[in-house]
Each structure stands twice: as structure tokens, then as C-alpha cells.
Enzyme design. Sequence first.
Site, PDB file in Angstrom:
ATOM      1  N   HIS A  34      36.028  18.863 -13.268  1.00 55.80           N
ATOM      2  CA  HIS A  34      35.965  19.941 -12.263  1.00 55.80           C
ATOM      3  C   HIS A  34      35.733  19.412 -10.854  1.00 55.80           C
ATOM      4  O   HIS A  34      35.856  20.178  -9.885  1.00 55.80           O
ATOM      5  CB  HIS A  34      34.817  20.911 -12.576  1.00 55.80           C
ATOM      6  CG  HIS A  34      34.953  21.658 -13.863  1.00 55.80           C
ATOM      7  ND1 HIS A  34      36.068  22.399 -14.192  1.00 55.80           N
ATOM      8  CD2 HIS A  34      34.091  21.801 -14.913  1.00 55.80           C
ATOM      9  CE1 HIS A  34      35.888  22.947 -15.382  1.00 55.80           C
ATOM     10  NE2 HIS A  34      34.708  22.601 -15.847  1.00 55.80           N
ATOM     11  N   ASP A  48      39.542  19.721 -22.784  1.00 55.45           N
ATOM     12  CA  ASP A  48      38.280  20.462 -22.612  1.00 55.45           C
ATOM     13  C   ASP A  48      38.626  21.960 -22.591  1.00 55.45           C
ATOM     14  O   ASP A  48      39.689  22.349 -22.110  1.00 55.45           O
ATOM     15  CB  ASP A  48      37.634  20.044 -21.287  1.00 55.45           C
ATOM     16  CG  ASP A  48      36.237  20.613 -21.089  1.00 55.45           C
ATOM     17  OD1 ASP A  48      35.265  19.859 -21.252  1.00 55.45           O
ATOM     18  OD2 ASP A  48      36.129  21.818 -20.747  1.00 55.45           O
ATOM     19  N   HIS A  63      37.589  24.218 -20.771  1.00 54.66           N
ATOM     20  CA  HIS A  63      37.652  24.736 -19.398  1.00 54.66           C
ATOM     21  C   HIS A  63      38.815  24.090 -18.650  1.00 54.66           C
ATOM     22  O   HIS A  63      39.209  22.958 -18.958  1.00 54.66           O
ATOM     23  CB  HIS A  63      36.325  24.453 -18.672  1.00 54.66           C
ATOM     24  CG  HIS A  63      35.138  25.000 -19.400  1.00 54.66           C
ATOM     25  ND1 HIS A  63      34.290  24.225 -20.164  1.00 54.66           N
ATOM     26  CD2 HIS A  63      34.682  26.283 -19.511  1.00 54.66           C
ATOM     27  CE1 HIS A  63      33.351  24.991 -20.710  1.00 54.66           C
ATOM     28  NE2 HIS A  63      33.565  26.241 -20.340  1.00 54.66           N
ATOM     29  N   ASP A  71      34.269  21.026 -26.065  1.00 55.02           N
ATOM     30  CA  ASP A  71      33.756  22.396 -26.051  1.00 55.02           C
ATOM     31  C   ASP A  71      34.776  23.427 -26.543  1.00 55.02           C
ATOM     32  O   ASP A  71      34.478  24.618 -26.567  1.00 55.02           O
ATOM     33  CB  ASP A  71      33.180  22.771 -24.675  1.00 55.02           C
ATOM     34  CG  ASP A  71      33.995  22.253 -23.519  1.00 55.02           C
ATOM     35  OD1 ASP A  71      35.163  21.875 -23.741  1.00 55.02           O
ATOM     36  OD2 ASP A  71      33.466  22.234 -22.393  1.00 55.02           O
TER      37      ASP A  71
HETATM   38  C1  3YP Z   1      30.042  25.549 -15.847  1.00 59.11           C
HETATM   39  C2  3YP Z   1      29.342  26.860 -15.552  1.00 59.11           C
HETATM   40  C3  3YP Z   1      29.824  27.848 -16.553  1.00 59.11           C
HETATM   41  C4  3YP Z   1      30.745  27.109 -17.488  1.00 59.11           C
HETATM   42  C5  3YP Z   1      30.445  25.653 -17.281  1.00 59.11           C
HETATM   43  C6  3YP Z   1      31.578  24.753 -17.684  1.00 59.11           C
HETATM   44  C7  3YP Z   1      31.155  23.329 -17.808  1.00 59.11           C
HETATM   45  C8  3YP Z   1      32.161  22.526 -18.578  1.00 59.11           C
HETATM   46  O1  3YP Z   1      32.014  22.186 -19.721  1.00 59.11           O
HETATM   47  N1  3YP Z   1      33.293  22.198 -18.006  1.00 59.11           N
HETATM   48  O2  3YP Z   1      34.246  21.510 -18.654  1.00 59.11           O
HETATM   49 ZN    ZN Z   2      34.187  22.223 -20.501  1.00 53.21          ZN
END
Ligand code: 3YP
Ligand code: ZN
Length: 370
Positions: free
Chosen positions: A143, A180, A182, A268
Site C-alpha cells: 500500500h 493479498d 487488499h 489475508d
Molecule cells: C488497513 C486498514 C483496514 C484494512 C487494513 C489492510 C491491511 C492489509 O493487510 N493490507 O494488505
Molecule cells: Zn492485506
Amino acid sequence: MATGYLWHELYGWHDTGSSLGFVYGNAPAGLQPFHHIDSPNSKKRVHELLAVSGLLDDLVRVVPEPATDDDLLLVHDRAHIERIATESRLPKGGDAGDGFSPFGQGGNEIARLAAGGTISATMAVLEGRVDNAYALVRPCGHHALPDMGMGFCVFANVAVAARVARARHGVGRIAVVDWDVHHGNGTQAIFYDDPSTLAISIHQANWFPHDSGHLHERGAGAGEGATLNVPIPPGSGNGAYLAVIDQVVLPALERFNPELIMVACGFDANVLDPLGRSMITSTGYRAMTSMLLDAATTLCGGRIVFSHEGGYSEIYVPFCGLAVIETLAGVKSTVDDPFVGLLDEMGGQPLQPHQAAIVAQAAQLVNEIP
Ligand code: 3YP
Ligand code: ZN
């Protein structure tokens, strides 16, 4: 076949502190403090399972070097790098950028060791010291944007390592596969106009970050077509993910013909994860790894580097990680996933028609990859 493996105890000491999961606790307001959801356990327990299963003895240990300023500057603004360093000197540390991503005093050094770990694993593969590699790093990276961290990520581990591979070894075409749960928005943003980096992200649709990772985000300018998003519905299991790899990722890799494949290996999307609504089991991760490893063997001399991302089930991530690393190393350890009988037979595991429809849409976009 030699598989490189990298972990450092400091990754377990990256201090996400006291949080109500990922928001700040506030006791009088009724927000009872708890620990941060990105606690060390999901990663530490992977390393401990590798040791106890004996698999560690079959891996070539790679030592992480911290990323230098020059490495980080290949992706990040100097202002971001300096802000992290400054906050890292404070007694209580700071935050990567969005208020969800705290780090303790000295967090800068650990985040540099995470980006540097992905670099070290990549160098070991490119220099032929190992055939492929797994970097069990923390904090995560996918991210992180040029000017800020977010979503528990401080520096963009995979993107930095890809740029270092280019700078030090002249690697041209690099494919990043991000599974992932996300969206890999940071990786996407960094390479959005770069035709030499194919950024594929498979993620739960409309999840995190908000309004990010749509099918229509395809790259820009010279990079048009080299960003490929596969936003799959919640509830996607092994059947859906294997269809994505088979019908989208493998054809995309064949068309792009990379010299190196990097995997942003979040766990995840596993069926027991608290931050995802996907249903992959260790069987799915094993099969996905095997498919990508075969693609790497055919396309780029087996050069594939995995870098750990999210994954928050402290009980299940270790078995998923073991499955991936066993597959990379071509070794079956003595430990079997004790959950797999139950989880593989869940009714949601086979590919469903509404999932197949998205896979088919994404498969169309492969034709536009440069
Ligand atoms: C960050 C805030 C809510 C979801 C979270 C995601 C973190 C993650 O595993 N990103 O790949
Ligand atoms: Zn994630």
C-alpha cells in the site's frame, strides 16, 4: 533446487503497539484498548513452524541488509523518508501516514530492513545464489505510496526491490503478482505509467483501500495495459483463485514475458482471516505457487521472489506459508495442515458463476498488455 529464505528477529519487534485492532483505543469513550491487528504472531509463527517442521534445514538462509537512502529514493520522496526517520526517533515512534499504521521508536530501521530484505532476496535470485526465494518481511509494503505509507505499510518493499533489480542488474521486464486480499494500490501507483513493470493485483472487490483496484484501472501513457486488476467478489475460494491464476495471471505472464516475477504474497485471503472475506486454504496457496513456479521456469529461468504482505490469522497463516515455501523448495515437510480436511470441503470452495463472470472480464484485458 535451492530456495532462499529470509527472516529477521527485528521484524517481530516492529511495534504496532496498543490499538483497538487498527483504530486508536480511548478507554473513557468506551474504546477498550487492545493490540494492533498487525501483531507479530502471524509472521513469527510462520518462522517457528518452518523451524519445527524441519523445512528450514532445506532452505538457504539469506541475510537482510537495510535499504539505503539511494534504494528508497528509487520509489519514495525524500520528504517521506525523512518524516519516517524523524518520527522513528521519538520515544513513542510515529505512524506511516494514515493513522492505521503505527510504529515504535526505531521503526525506521525495521522498515528499512523489510524493504532491504526483499532487495536481499531478489539479489540472491538474480546473482544465482538461489533459484527462487521467500522473504518473510514485516512491515508489509504494497500500500505504500511514493509520498506516504498506509495500510500498515511504511516502504514499498516489492516496488523498491524491483527498481533495485533494474538499477543494479539491468533487469528489464518485471511482473508483480499481488494476491493479498487488499488492492496493491501502492505498487499500482508507482508503476502506473511504466510499461516494463506488469502490476497484477487479485483482491476482494471494493474492500481496501476504498474505490481502488477496479478493472478499468489499466495504467496510463506508455504504461497503458501494464496494470491489471482482478477484483473478485467476497466469498471467493480455491476454485475462484485457481481460475484467476489459470485464466488471467498465466496468460498475462506469457504475453508479458518477464525476466523476473515478484509475488506480493499476502495471506489475508485465507478462509480464517479477520480482515478478508475470501476462502483460500493451504491447498489453494500450494496450487497457486506451483502454477507461478512453473510459469517462472518456462518464462524466466525460474526467477521468482516472494515477499510477505498481510495475513492476520495467527493460527492459519503459518500453514499457508509452509505450503508456499514447501512448494518453492520442492520439499514436503513432516507437518500436515490439520485444518485442511474441514476447510477444503466447505461449500463455497468451487468456482461460482458470478466469480467466473469477473474472471472472464479480466481475461479479456490480457490482450491489451504491452
Ligand atoms: C488497513 C486498514 C483496514 C484494512 C487494513 C489492510 C491491511 C492489509 O493487510 N493490507 O494488505
Ligand atoms: Zn492485506
